[in-house]
Design an enzyme around this catalytic site. Sequence first.
Site, PDB file in Angstrom:
ATOM      1  N   PHE A   1     -48.335  -2.176  -3.168  1.00 46.21           N
ATOM      2  CA  PHE A   1     -47.407  -1.098  -3.520  1.00 46.21           C
ATOM      3  C   PHE A   1     -47.870   0.249  -2.955  1.00 46.21           C
ATOM      4  O   PHE A   1     -47.614   1.294  -3.546  1.00 46.21           O
ATOM      5  CB  PHE A   1     -47.213  -0.992  -5.037  1.00 46.21           C
ATOM      6  CG  PHE A   1     -46.689  -2.233  -5.688  1.00 46.21           C
ATOM      7  CD1 PHE A   1     -45.794  -3.069  -5.036  1.00 46.21           C
ATOM      8  CD2 PHE A   1     -47.088  -2.579  -6.965  1.00 46.21           C
ATOM      9  CE1 PHE A   1     -45.304  -4.218  -5.643  1.00 46.21           C
ATOM     10  CE2 PHE A   1     -46.610  -3.714  -7.585  1.00 46.21           C
ATOM     11  CZ  PHE A   1     -45.716  -4.536  -6.933  1.00 46.21           C
TER      12      PHE A   1
ATOM     13  N   GLY B   1     -45.098   2.544  -4.402  1.00 49.58           N
ATOM     14  CA  GLY B   1     -45.613   3.300  -5.532  1.00 49.58           C
ATOM     15  C   GLY B   1     -45.060   2.819  -6.853  1.00 49.58           C
ATOM     16  O   GLY B   1     -45.059   1.621  -7.157  1.00 49.58           O
TER      17      GLY B   1
ATOM     18  N   TYR C   1     -43.985 -16.419  -5.180  1.00 50.39           N
ATOM     19  CA  TYR C   1     -43.072 -15.555  -4.444  1.00 50.39           C
ATOM     20  C   TYR C   1     -41.881 -16.404  -4.003  1.00 50.39           C
ATOM     21  O   TYR C   1     -41.878 -16.995  -2.921  1.00 50.39           O
ATOM     22  CB  TYR C   1     -43.759 -14.974  -3.197  1.00 50.39           C
ATOM     23  CG  TYR C   1     -44.784 -13.895  -3.448  1.00 50.39           C
ATOM     24  CD1 TYR C   1     -44.973 -13.340  -4.705  1.00 50.39           C
ATOM     25  CD2 TYR C   1     -45.560 -13.417  -2.402  1.00 50.39           C
ATOM     26  CE1 TYR C   1     -45.912 -12.345  -4.917  1.00 50.39           C
ATOM     27  CE2 TYR C   1     -46.504 -12.413  -2.602  1.00 50.39           C
ATOM     28  CZ  TYR C   1     -46.680 -11.890  -3.859  1.00 50.39           C
ATOM     29  OH  TYR C   1     -47.608 -10.907  -4.053  1.00 50.39           O
TER      30      TYR C   1
END
Length: 304
Positions: free
Chosen positions: A220, A224, A72
């Site tokens: 998520f 989504g 990340y």
Amino acid sequence: MVISEPMTAAAAGTWKLGDRKVNRLGFGAMRLTGNGMRGNSDGAPIDRDRAIRLLRVAVELGVNHIDTAAFYFSPARSANELINRALAPYPEDLVIVTKVGPGRDPSGAWLPPATPEQLRGQVEENLRQLGRDHLDVVNLRRMNQESIAEHFGALAELRDSGLIRHLGISSVKPEHLAEAQAIAPVVCVQNWYGLDRRLSDANGLLDSCGEQGIAFVPYFAIAGERREARASDTHHDEVLAVARAHRATPAQVRLAWTLHRGPHVLAIPGTGDPGHLTENIAAGALRLSPDELTRLRGLDQKAV
């Protein structure tokens, strides 16, 4: 829901990651680095000092489960470095969960998935960046391989040597959980899951985790299908109706619905916005009625 004063993550209840008790409402650190994970320009990393303040406020509001990874990062930010700078020396109750398997070179380009032999180097890089002598939980992120036994076995050896306290798996199917459990205890399964994507319902994985006392950790859950991109402003009419009834935001309804799926379900919403952080944490106190849960679960899905 109207927030008269900041709520804490404790409102969502607790669950154990191995021997570590955490509040079910945690924090995902990916968005602190911008949305460079997929090479898009949909988001930029927030100011470094603002990111550090955000992490400290999250912990002050009861977040004691932070999800991160060495991969990340953007040209300007590293999630692990921000966590280290903001929170070290770490509170005793803070559980930092990282993941290994994927890798990126310094330019950000994705590398081939790590071999079992390369996982030690990824674990050591997380240790170095976080400034720790062991990692609380390490998730093996499956990269489409049919079997995870060799990779998970390599992490089990690092657990036995003391570099890792607990193990988890990510982006998996039920057969992968069974495969891993035959090698070493699994304390969490981290999969893409939410109102828009419920494969872990269809294949029974979410319920199986609950039966085995394993945490199920969706990612998520708000975004989504948009994944790393910012969450959509467009929502199903049913989500909007439930949100209005509770004077809540659609994102809070999505998080609350996810947490209602079982006491073993955790949430790790990420944000770079202090206001959204407070809203996400407050979602842990949102209680949906049985009728609302049924109506939301009946929504059409793009992928089951």
